[in-house]
Design a protein around this motif. Structure first.
Motif, PDB file in Angstrom:
ATOM      1  N   ASN A  19     -54.281  17.271 -20.133  1.00 36.23           N
ATOM      2  CA  ASN A  19     -54.889  15.938 -20.131  1.00 36.23           C
ATOM      3  C   ASN A  19     -55.953  15.809 -21.216  1.00 36.23           C
ATOM      4  OD1 ASN A  19     -57.151  17.247 -19.094  1.00 36.23           O
ATOM      5  ND2 ASN A  19     -56.785  16.573 -16.988  1.00 36.23           N
ATOM      6  N   ARG A  24     -50.767  26.126  -1.804  1.00 38.08           N
ATOM      7  CA  ARG A  24     -51.903  27.018  -1.560  1.00 38.08           C
ATOM      8  C   ARG A  24     -52.453  26.768  -0.171  1.00 38.08           C
ATOM      9  NH1 ARG A  24     -54.408  24.676  -6.531  1.00 38.08           N
ATOM     10  NH2 ARG A  24     -56.060  23.983  -5.163  1.00 38.08           N
ATOM     11  N   VAL A  59     -58.374  26.150 -16.575  1.00 40.73           N
ATOM     12  CA  VAL A  59     -57.564  26.402 -15.391  1.00 40.73           C
ATOM     13  C   VAL A  59     -57.296  25.038 -14.774  1.00 40.73           C
ATOM     14  CG1 VAL A  59     -57.413  27.608 -13.180  1.00 40.73           C
ATOM     15  CG2 VAL A  59     -58.686  28.636 -15.083  1.00 40.73           C
ATOM     16  N   ASP A  60     -56.103  24.530 -14.983  1.00 42.10           N
ATOM     17  CA  ASP A  60     -55.789  23.148 -14.627  1.00 42.10           C
ATOM     18  C   ASP A  60     -54.281  22.952 -14.723  1.00 42.10           C
ATOM     19  OD1 ASP A  60     -57.843  20.361 -14.981  1.00 42.10           O
ATOM     20  OD2 ASP A  60     -55.682  20.125 -14.705  1.00 42.10           O
ATOM     21  N   GLY A  65     -65.052  21.286 -12.166  1.00 43.54           N
ATOM     22  CA  GLY A  65     -64.833  19.897 -11.798  1.00 43.54           C
ATOM     23  C   GLY A  65     -64.761  19.690 -10.301  1.00 43.54           C
ATOM     24  N   ASN A  66     -64.647  18.449  -9.924  1.00 49.49           N
ATOM     25  CA  ASN A  66     -64.677  18.032  -8.525  1.00 49.49           C
ATOM     26  C   ASN A  66     -63.650  18.735  -7.623  1.00 49.49           C
ATOM     27  OD1 ASN A  66     -63.210  15.937  -6.602  1.00 49.49           O
ATOM     28  ND2 ASN A  66     -65.396  15.559  -6.466  1.00 49.49           N
ATOM     29  N   SER A  74     -60.135  10.886 -12.302  1.00 50.83           N
ATOM     30  CA  SER A  74     -59.275  10.677 -13.480  1.00 50.83           C
ATOM     31  C   SER A  74     -57.840  11.142 -13.317  1.00 50.83           C
ATOM     32  CB  SER A  74     -59.866  11.439 -14.661  1.00 50.83           C
ATOM     33  OG  SER A  74     -59.628  12.828 -14.504  1.00 50.83           O
ATOM     34  N   SER A  83     -64.998  12.140 -17.556  1.00 49.83           N
ATOM     35  CA  SER A  83     -65.957  11.965 -16.460  1.00 49.83           C
ATOM     36  C   SER A  83     -67.415  12.144 -16.862  1.00 49.83           C
ATOM     37  CB  SER A  83     -65.620  12.914 -15.311  1.00 49.83           C
ATOM     38  OG  SER A  83     -65.572  14.241 -15.767  1.00 49.83           O
ATOM     39  N   TYR A 113     -67.436  24.804 -17.044  1.00 44.15           N
ATOM     40  CA  TYR A 113     -67.525  23.491 -16.394  1.00 44.15           C
ATOM     41  C   TYR A 113     -66.605  23.492 -15.184  1.00 44.15           C
ATOM     42  CZ  TYR A 113     -67.094  18.525 -15.380  1.00 44.15           C
ATOM     43  OH  TYR A 113     -67.085  17.306 -14.738  1.00 44.15           O
ATOM     44  N   ALA A 120     -72.988  14.888 -12.583  1.00 43.05           N
ATOM     45  CA  ALA A 120     -72.494  13.525 -12.802  1.00 43.05           C
ATOM     46  C   ALA A 120     -72.246  12.916 -11.428  1.00 43.05           C
ATOM     47  CB  ALA A 120     -71.205  13.551 -13.617  1.00 43.05           C
ATOM     48  N   ASP A 121     -72.933  13.426 -10.412  1.00 41.70           N
ATOM     49  CA  ASP A 121     -72.595  13.058  -9.040  1.00 41.70           C
ATOM     50  C   ASP A 121     -73.824  13.176  -8.141  1.00 41.70           C
ATOM     51  OD1 ASP A 121     -71.467  12.796  -6.503  1.00 41.70           O
ATOM     52  OD2 ASP A 121     -69.692  13.992  -6.924  1.00 41.70           O
ATOM     53  N   ARG A 161     -64.806   2.310  -7.601  1.00 39.38           N
ATOM     54  CA  ARG A 161     -63.646   3.142  -7.288  1.00 39.38           C
ATOM     55  C   ARG A 161     -62.572   2.287  -6.638  1.00 39.38           C
ATOM     56  NH1 ARG A 161     -67.597   6.926  -7.913  1.00 39.38           N
ATOM     57  NH2 ARG A 161     -66.870   9.038  -8.312  1.00 39.38           N
ATOM     58  N   ASN A 209     -66.702   5.996 -19.987  1.00 39.14           N
ATOM     59  CA  ASN A 209     -67.737   6.953 -20.376  1.00 39.14           C
ATOM     60  C   ASN A 209     -67.918   7.084 -21.885  1.00 39.14           C
ATOM     61  OD1 ASN A 209     -68.887   7.488 -17.894  1.00 39.14           O
ATOM     62  ND2 ASN A 209     -67.203   8.864 -17.341  1.00 39.14           N
ATOM     63  N   GLU A 233     -54.132  30.526  -7.139  1.00 36.03           N
ATOM     64  CA  GLU A 233     -55.335  30.149  -7.896  1.00 36.03           C
ATOM     65  C   GLU A 233     -56.384  31.267  -7.867  1.00 36.03           C
ATOM     66  OE1 GLU A 233     -57.578  26.555  -6.745  1.00 36.03           O
ATOM     67  OE2 GLU A 233     -57.677  26.072  -8.875  1.00 36.03           O
ATOM     68  N   ALA A 276     -60.692  22.922 -13.033  1.00 29.24           N
ATOM     69  CA  ALA A 276     -60.517  21.701 -12.238  1.00 29.24           C
ATOM     70  C   ALA A 276     -61.474  20.592 -12.661  1.00 29.24           C
ATOM     71  CB  ALA A 276     -60.695  22.017 -10.744  1.00 29.24           C
ATOM     72  N   ASN A 291     -62.287  17.337 -15.728  1.00 32.80           N
ATOM     73  CA  ASN A 291     -61.830  16.512 -16.840  1.00 32.80           C
ATOM     74  C   ASN A 291     -63.031  15.811 -17.478  1.00 32.80           C
ATOM     75  OD1 ASN A 291     -60.253  15.160 -18.670  1.00 32.80           O
ATOM     76  ND2 ASN A 291     -59.129  13.939 -17.160  1.00 32.80           N
TER      77      ASN A 291
HETATM   78  N1  LIG Z   1     -68.800   6.344 -15.351  1.00 33.60           N
HETATM   79  C1  LIG Z   1     -68.665   7.130 -14.293  1.00 33.60           C
HETATM   80  N2  LIG Z   1     -68.364   8.421 -14.496  1.00 33.60           N
HETATM   81  C2  LIG Z   1     -68.241   9.248 -13.428  1.00 33.60           C
HETATM   82  C3  LIG Z   1     -68.425   8.780 -12.116  1.00 33.60           C
HETATM   83  C4  LIG Z   1     -68.743   7.421 -11.931  1.00 33.60           C
HETATM   84  O1  LIG Z   1     -68.912   6.941 -10.795  1.00 33.60           O
HETATM   85  N3  LIG Z   1     -68.850   6.631 -13.043  1.00 33.60           N
HETATM   86  N4  LIG Z   1     -68.285   9.652 -11.041  1.00 33.60           N
HETATM   87  C5  LIG Z   1     -68.573  11.025 -11.291  1.00 33.60           C
HETATM   88  C6  LIG Z   1     -68.157  11.879 -10.164  1.00 33.60           C
HETATM   89  S1  LIG Z   1     -68.782  11.470  -8.637  1.00 33.60           S
HETATM   90  C7  LIG Z   1     -67.346  12.948 -10.287  1.00 33.60           C
HETATM   91  S2  LIG Z   1     -67.071  13.967  -8.942  1.00 33.60           S
HETATM   92  C8  LIG Z   1     -66.805  13.295 -11.597  1.00 33.60           C
HETATM   93  C9  LIG Z   1     -65.431  13.973 -11.560  1.00 33.60           C
HETATM   94  O2  LIG Z   1     -65.326  14.639 -12.745  1.00 33.60           O
HETATM   95  P1  LIG Z   1     -64.329  15.860 -12.992  1.00 33.60           P
HETATM   96  O3  LIG Z   1     -64.318  16.769 -11.859  1.00 33.60           O
HETATM   97  O4  LIG Z   1     -64.656  16.403 -14.339  1.00 33.60           O
HETATM   98  O5  LIG Z   1     -62.967  15.075 -13.166  1.00 33.60           O
HETATM   99  P2  LIG Z   1     -61.715  14.808 -12.259  1.00 33.60           P
HETATM  100  O6  LIG Z   1     -61.213  13.501 -12.689  1.00 33.60           O
HETATM  101  O7  LIG Z   1     -62.026  15.007 -10.830  1.00 33.60           O
HETATM  102  O8  LIG Z   1     -60.704  15.889 -12.808  1.00 33.60           O
HETATM  103  C10 LIG Z   1     -60.210  16.915 -12.044  1.00 33.60           C
HETATM  104  C11 LIG Z   1     -59.381  17.862 -12.876  1.00 33.60           C
HETATM  105  O9  LIG Z   1     -58.991  18.944 -12.046  1.00 33.60           O
HETATM  106  C12 LIG Z   1     -57.580  19.135 -12.103  1.00 33.60           C
HETATM  107  N5  LIG Z   1     -57.204  19.630 -10.779  1.00 33.60           N
HETATM  108  C13 LIG Z   1     -56.901  18.921  -9.675  1.00 33.60           C
HETATM  109  N6  LIG Z   1     -56.707  19.733  -8.628  1.00 33.60           N
HETATM  110  C14 LIG Z   1     -56.898  20.981  -9.076  1.00 33.60           C
HETATM  111  C15 LIG Z   1     -56.856  22.258  -8.450  1.00 33.60           C
HETATM  112  O10 LIG Z   1     -56.608  22.382  -7.267  1.00 33.60           O
HETATM  113  N7  LIG Z   1     -57.136  23.328  -9.215  1.00 33.60           N
HETATM  114  C16 LIG Z   1     -57.421  23.223 -10.538  1.00 33.60           C
HETATM  115  N8  LIG Z   1     -57.705  24.328 -11.196  1.00 33.60           N
HETATM  116  N9  LIG Z   1     -57.445  22.034 -11.156  1.00 33.60           N
HETATM  117  C17 LIG Z   1     -57.204  20.932 -10.441  1.00 33.60           C
HETATM  118  C18 LIG Z   1     -57.027  17.809 -12.522  1.00 33.60           C
HETATM  119  O11 LIG Z   1     -55.796  17.984 -13.192  1.00 33.60           O
HETATM  120  C19 LIG Z   1     -58.131  17.269 -13.451  1.00 33.60           C
HETATM  121  O12 LIG Z   1     -57.966  17.733 -14.754  1.00 33.60           O
HETATM  122  O13 LIG Z   1     -66.741  12.127 -12.418  1.00 33.60           O
HETATM  123  C20 LIG Z   1     -68.011  11.565 -12.621  1.00 33.60           C
HETATM  124  N10 LIG Z   1     -67.947  10.563 -13.648  1.00 33.60           N
END
Ligand SMILES: Nc1nc2c(c(=O)[nH]1)N[C@H]1C(S)=C(S)[C@@H](COP(=O)(O)OP(=O)(O)OC[C@H]3O[C@@H](n4cnc5c(=O)[nH]c(N)nc54)[C@H](O)[C@@H]3O)O[C@H]1N2
Ligand SMILES: Nc1nc2c(c(=O)[nH]1)N[C@H]1C(S)=C(S)[C@@H](COP(=O)(O)OP(=O)(O)OC[C@H]3O[C@@H](n4cnc5c(=O)[nH]c(N)nc54)[C@H](O)[C@@H]3O)O[C@H]1N2
Ligand code: SF4
Ligand SMILES: [Mo]
Length: 745
Positions: free
Chosen positions: A429, A447, A424-425, A109-110, A632, A404, A107, A140-141, A625, A718, A479, A398, A400
Motif C-alpha cells: 500500500n 491466526r 510486516v504487512d 500501527g493500529n 486506511s 495516517s 512504527y 496520532a490517537d 469516520r 493528511n 505472525e 501493521a 500505514n
Molecule cells: N486526519 C486524521 N488522521 C488520522 C486519524 C484521524 O482521525 N484523522 N486517526 C488516527 C488514528 S485514531 C489511528 S489509530 C491511525 C491509524 O493509523 P495506522 O495504524 O498507521 O493505519 P491503518 O490505516 O490502521 O493501517 C493499518 C495497516 O496494518 C495492516 N494490517 C492490518 N491487519 C494487520 C495485521 O494483523 N498484521 C499486520 N502486520 N498488518 C496488518 C494494513 O494492511 C495497513 O497497512 O490513523 C490516525 N490518523
C-alpha cells in the motif's frame, strides 16, 4: 483438523475495531463460507456491523499478500521466506553497524493492538532493535489520554471507561461511537447500549462540531468550536465549585490538588467558555447541574478531544468532571475495568509509570518521549533533517503512516530518502511501497487471538479466546514467527531454532509475573514453566497472564479460576460480570493517590488561555469516520466500498453560500503544509466555520497493489494535516481544528 474438508463453525471475535464482537465463522474445505454474529457471545449477543464482511473479503482478497515481496528496479517481486528474512535482517544490521541503533526507526500501527501475536512479540522485536526512535499510531490517537491517565491515576492505560450499561447520564465529547463502535470503551453494539440509557430514563448529551450519528441517538446535541473542549469542561468544573456541588464519592480521601483545581477553575466562567466554545453559558450551567444531580453520570471524550491542540488538557478535564461529580469508580459512572489477562499486572512498577515522560527528545524539534516513544509528527524531520544521527531505516508493523500521519507529503519524501525499510504487512500500500522487503502475516482468520489491549477498557469484564478459523499455508509463518525470526536474527542468533528462542522469551515473561517481588511470591518459576507446556507461541504467554490475572486459577491455587484451557472450553466467551469498584488498588501513583492537578497538565493552561492561531481561523477542518471503513485499509474490499463516494468535504450551507460551493462540485482545500482537491457535500450537520474530510483515503499512489481501492481513491486528508500542530504536552497530532482555506473549482 483446521485444514479439514468437513463444514465447521468457529467462534471467535471480529478484530477490525475495538468492539470485539463475537462472530461465527462458517468454514468448509479451507474456504470461509460466511460470517455472522454469534448470538451466544455474552458480550455482543449477536451484534455485528456491516464491516464484519470485511473479515471474509480481506481473507479472500486476491491483492492480500501471501508471500514476501522484494523491491527491485523493475518493481516488486515475490521471494521465498528464507530469502526475505535474510534480506531484512542483513539490511537492518548493515544500517545499525554503520550508524548505530538509533538510525533505525520503528512504527507500530493500529491493528497491532488487535493482534495477540503483535502484542506479545512486537516488544521482543523492539528490544532486539534497541532504538529510541520508536513511533506508533498512539501519537496520532490516544496519547493525550494516556498522559493524563498516567499523571492522575499512575498508569497510561489506567483509563476510566463509562459504565455504559448502568449510567443514567452520558456526556459525550468528540466521539462518535454510533459509527466507531466505541474507542477506549470496548462495547459491542453501542447504538443499542445508548438507546437503553434513554429507555431506562437516562440522558445522553453530545458535544461535537458535527451533528453526528451519535447525536441523532442522543437527547441533546451542542456544537462546539474545534479544539475548545477544555474550556467547556473547565466551565463545568467552575459551576460545580461555585454552586457547592463538588462530591468526591469513592475518591474521597484519595485526592491531591483539589484546592489548586478550585483556584484555577475560578477563572473559567461559563461566560468565558461561551466565547471560546460557542456553547451558551446557560447550557454549560445546565449540563453541570444535570451531571451533579444525576444518580450516576459519566463524561466520555475520544478522538475529538485527543487529536486536537489541547488534547491533554481536555482528557484531564474529562476525568476531573468524573471525579468531582462523585462518579469515578461508582456503578453507572466512570469505572476501571478488571481485565482477566493483565500483562505485568502483578507488578505496579511494570505498568507504564508517571516517570516515563521526556527521558529523551526528538533530535530535530525536541518533542518529548512518552511511554518509550516519540510522536509520529516528528518522524519525517528525524529522517530528513541533516545530522550524523538522522534516521536511515524504518520497520513498520501493521501501520500505514503515509495515510495516517500528519504532513503526508513530507513523510513520503522521508520514506523515499531511507536507506532501508522493512514492513510486516499484508498489503502493498501507500506505505509499504517504500519497503525493500515486505513480510506478510497470515490473514486474521488464520491466526488465533485474544484482545489483550481492548479487554482492558471493556464496559464489562469479559474474556474470550479466538482460535484460528482456517489453516494458513504450510510454509506461511505465523505472525509471531515472523516477528521472533526478525528479532533473533537482529540479535545475531539466526541459527538458533525458533522454539529455543521462544523459550527465552517465555522465561523473561514468567520471571516478571511470578516468583520473588511479584504478586505470586510463592509460585515457583519452574512449576509455572512446566504447567505452561512446550508448545511455542503466544498461547503460553496468554495462559500465564490469565492464570495470574484477577480471575485466574493461580496455577491450581483457585481450581475454578480462569486459564486458557478453561476459555477454550467456553468458545463463546466468558462474562465475568459488571465493572467493580477498584479504588485505591488500581492506582499506580506513589501512595496510591489521585493527582487532580498534575504539573505536566497544568503547565499547559497558559497556552490554552492565551488562545492560538486556530481560534482566529475563519474555517477549520475536522475528521470523521464511516461505518463501512476502518482507517486506511478496508478500501480494497468491494462489499465495503461500493455506493456513493464517501471521501467528501462536508460544508455547512452558510459556508457553502459564502464560498460559492455546490454539492457535487469540487473544491481546493489548502493548509499551511499542503493542498488537495475534494468533492463537496453541503450538509446542515456541520457547524458553520467547520468543514470535515475523513482520513485513510488517497489510494492513487504509484506502485501499490490495491486494485479496488485505486478505483475509489478519495483524497489523503493528511496532506493537509500540519506536523507542527500538536498537543504540546504529549506531542500528539492535532488533526482536528486545522486552519484551512477552501476555494470552489
Ligand atoms: N486526519 C486524521 N488522521 C488520522 C486519524 C484521524 O482521525 N484523522 N486517526 C488516527 C488514528 S485514531 C489511528 S489509530 C491511525 C491509524 O493509523 P495506522 O495504524 O498507521 O493505519 P491503518 O490505516 O490502521 O493501517 C493499518 C495497516 O496494518 C495492516 N494490517 C492490518 N491487519 C494487520 C495485521 O494483523 N498484521 C499486520 N502486520 N498488518 C496488518 C494494513 O494492511 C495497513 O497497512 O490513523 C490516525 N490518523
Ligand atoms: N467505522 C469505523 N470505526 C472505527 C474506525 C474507523 O475508521 N471506522 N477507527 C477506529 C479507531 S482507530 C478509533 S481511534 C476510533 C475513534 O472513535 P471515535 O473518536 O468515536 O470516532 P470519530 O469518528 O473520530 O469521532 C470523533 C468525533 O469528534 C468530533 N470532533 C472533531 N473535533 C472536535 C473537537 O475539537 N471537539 C469535539 N468535542 N469534537 C470534535 C468529530 O466531529 C467526530 O464526531 O474508532 C475506531 N472505530
Ligand atoms: S463493530 Fe463491526 S468491525 Fe467492530 S468488532 Fe463489531 S463487527 Fe467487527
Ligand atoms: Mo485509533
Amino acid at each position: 483438523m483446521l485444514g479439514g474438508m468437513a463444514p465447521r463453525t468457529v467462534h471467535r471475535i471480529c478484530t477490525l475495531c475495538e468492539a470485539t464482537c463475537g462472530v461465527n465463522v462458517h468454514v468448509e474445505g479451507g474456504q470461509v463460507l460466511r460470517i455472522e454474529g454469534d448470538r451466544d457471545d455474552p458480550f455482543s449477543r449477536g451484534f455485528v456491523c456491516p464491516k464484519v464482511w470485511g473479515m471474509k473479503a480481506l481473507h479472500d482478497d486476491p491483492d492480500r499478500l501471501r508471500r514476501p515481496l522484494r523491491r527491485t528496479d523493475l518493481g516488486f517481486v515475490e521471494i521465498g521466506w528464507d530469502e526475505a528474512f535474510r534480506l531484512a535482517i542483513e539490511g537492518l544490521s548493515r544500517v545499525r553497524t554503520q550508524h548505530g541503533s538509533d538510525a533505525i526507526a520503528t512504527y507500530l500501527g493500529n491493528p497491532s493492538a488487535h493482534s495477540l501475536h503483535a502484542m506479545v512479540y512486537g516488544p521482543v522485536l523492539q528490544r532486539a532493535l534497541g532504538t529510541k526512535q520508536r513511533y506508533s499510531a498512539s501519537s496520532a490517537d490516544q496519547l493525550p489520554k494516556m498522559l493524563s491517565a498516567a499523571a492522575m491515576f499512575g498508569g497510561g492505560l489506567t483509563i476510566p471507561v463509562p459504565d455504559l450499561d448502568r449510567t443514567s447520564y452520558l456526556l459525550v465529547l468528540g466521539a462518535n461511537p454510533a459509527v466507531s463502535n466505541g474507542s477506549l470503551m470496548t462495547a459491542p453494539d453501542v447504538p443499542r447500549r445508548l438507546r437503553e440509557v434513554r429507555a431506562r430514563g437516562g440522558r445522553v448529551v453530545v458535544i461535537d462540531p458535527r451533528r453526528t450519528e451519535t447525536a441523532e441517538l442522543a437527547d441533546e446535541h451542542h456544537f462546539i468550536r474545534p479544539g475548545t473542549d477544555a474550556w467547556a469542561l473547565l466551565a463545568l468544573v467552575h459551576v460545580l465549585f461555585a454552586e457547592g456541588r463538588v462530591r468526591l464519592g469513592a475518591a474521597e480521601g484519595l485526592v491531591d490538588g483539589l484546592a489548586s483545581v478550585e483556584a484555577l477553575a475560578a477563572r473559567f466562567t461559563p461566560e468565558r467558555a461561551e466565547r471560546a466554545t460557542g456553547i451558551p453559558a446557560e447550557v454549560l450551567r445546565k449540563i453541570a447541574r444535570e451531571l451533579s444531580d444525576a444518580p450516576s453520570a459519566a463524561c466520555y471524550g475520544r478522538i475529538g478531544t485527543t487529536c486536537q491542540r489541547f488534547g491533554t488538557l481536555a482528557s484531564w478535564a474529562v476525568d476531573l468532571v468524573n471525579v468531582l461529580t462523585g462518579n469515578l469508580d461508582r456503578p453507572g459512572g466512570a469505572m476501571f475495568t478488571t481485565p482477566a489477562a493483565n500483562r505485568g499486572g502483578s507488578r505496579p512498577e511494570a505498568r507504564e509509570s508517571r516517570t516515563t515522560f521526556g527521558r529523551w527528545r526528538s533530535r530535530s524539534r525536541g518533542l518529548p518521549e512518552m511511554f518509550g516513544e516519540l510522536p509520529v509528527s516528528a518522524l519525517a524531520d528525524e529522517v530528513l533533517e541533516p545530522g550524523p544521527e538522522h534516521v536511515r531505516a524504518l520497520v513498520t508493523l501493521a501501520g500505514n503512516p503515509l495515510l495516517s500521519a500528519p504532513n503526508a507529503s513530507r513523510l513520503a519524501e522521508a520514506a523515499a530518502a531511507l536507506d532501508f525499510m522493512v514492513s510486516v504487512d499484508f498489503y502493498l500500500n501507500e506505505t509499504t511501497r517504500f519497503a525493500h522487503v515486505i513480510l506478510p502475516p497470515p490473514s486474521p482468520l488464520e491466526r488465533d487471538t485474544y484482545d489483550l489491549a481492548l479487554y482492558q477498557l471493556a464496559v464489562r469484564n469479559v474474556a474470550k479466546y479466538s482460535p484460528a478459523a482456517v489453516a494458513r499455508a504450510d510454509d506461511h509463518p505465523d505472525e509471531w514467527e515472523i516477528l521472533l525470526t526478525l528479532a533473533k536474527g537482529l540479535m545475531g542468533m539466526s541459527e538458533l531454532d525458533l522454539a529455543a528462542a521462544d523459550s527465552f522469551v517465555l522465561d523473561q515473561v514468567v520471571a516478571g509475573e511470578v516468583g520473588p517481588h511479584t504478586r505470586f511470591p510463592d509460585l515457583e518459576v519452574d512449576e509455572v514453566r512446566e504447567k505452561l507446556g512446550t508448545q511455542p507461541g503466544p498461547r503460553r504467554v496468554l495462559d500465564l497472564f490469565l492464570r495470574t490475572g484477577p480471575f485466574g486459577d493461580g496455577f491450581g491455587r483457585k481450581p475454578d479460576g480462569l486459564s486458557l484451557a478453561r476459555l477454550e472450553a467456553e468458545p463463546h466467551g466468558v462474562d465475568l460480570g459488571a465493572l467493580e469498584p477498584r479504588l485505591p488498588g488500581v492506582l499506580g501513583t506513589p501512595g496510591r493517590r489521585i493527582d487532580l492537578a498534575p504539573r505536566i497538565v497544568l503547565d499547559d493552561l497558559a497556552r490554552l488561555e492565551a488562545g492560538g492561531d486556530g481560534e482566529l481561523a475563519e474555517l477549520v477542518l475536522i475528521g470523521r469516520r464511516h461505518l463501512r471503513s476502518n482507517n486506511s485499509w478496508m478500501h480494497n474490499l468491494t462489499p465495503l466500498v461500493k455506493g456513493p463516494e464517501r471521501c467528501t468535504l462536508l460544508v455547512s450551507p452558510g459556508d457553502a453560500d459564502r464560498l460559492g460551493l455546490a454539492s457535487g462540485g469540487r473544491a481546493r482545500v489548502t493548509s499551511r503544509v499542503g493542498s488537495v482537491q475534494a468533492l463537496v457535500e453541503i450538509s446542515a450537520e456541520m457547524m458553520p466555520g467547520v468543514v470535515s474530510l475523513p482520513h485513510g483515503w488517497g489510494h492513487d499512489a504509484p506502485l501499490t497493489r490495491l486494485e479496488v481501492a485505486r478505483a475509489h481513491p478519495g483524497t489523503n486528508v493528511n496532506v493537509l494535516s500540519d506536523d507542527l500542530l500538536v498537543d504540546a504536552p504529549s506531542g500528539n497530532a492535532a488533526f482536528n481544528g486545522l486552519p484551512v482555506t477552501v476555494q470552489a473549482l
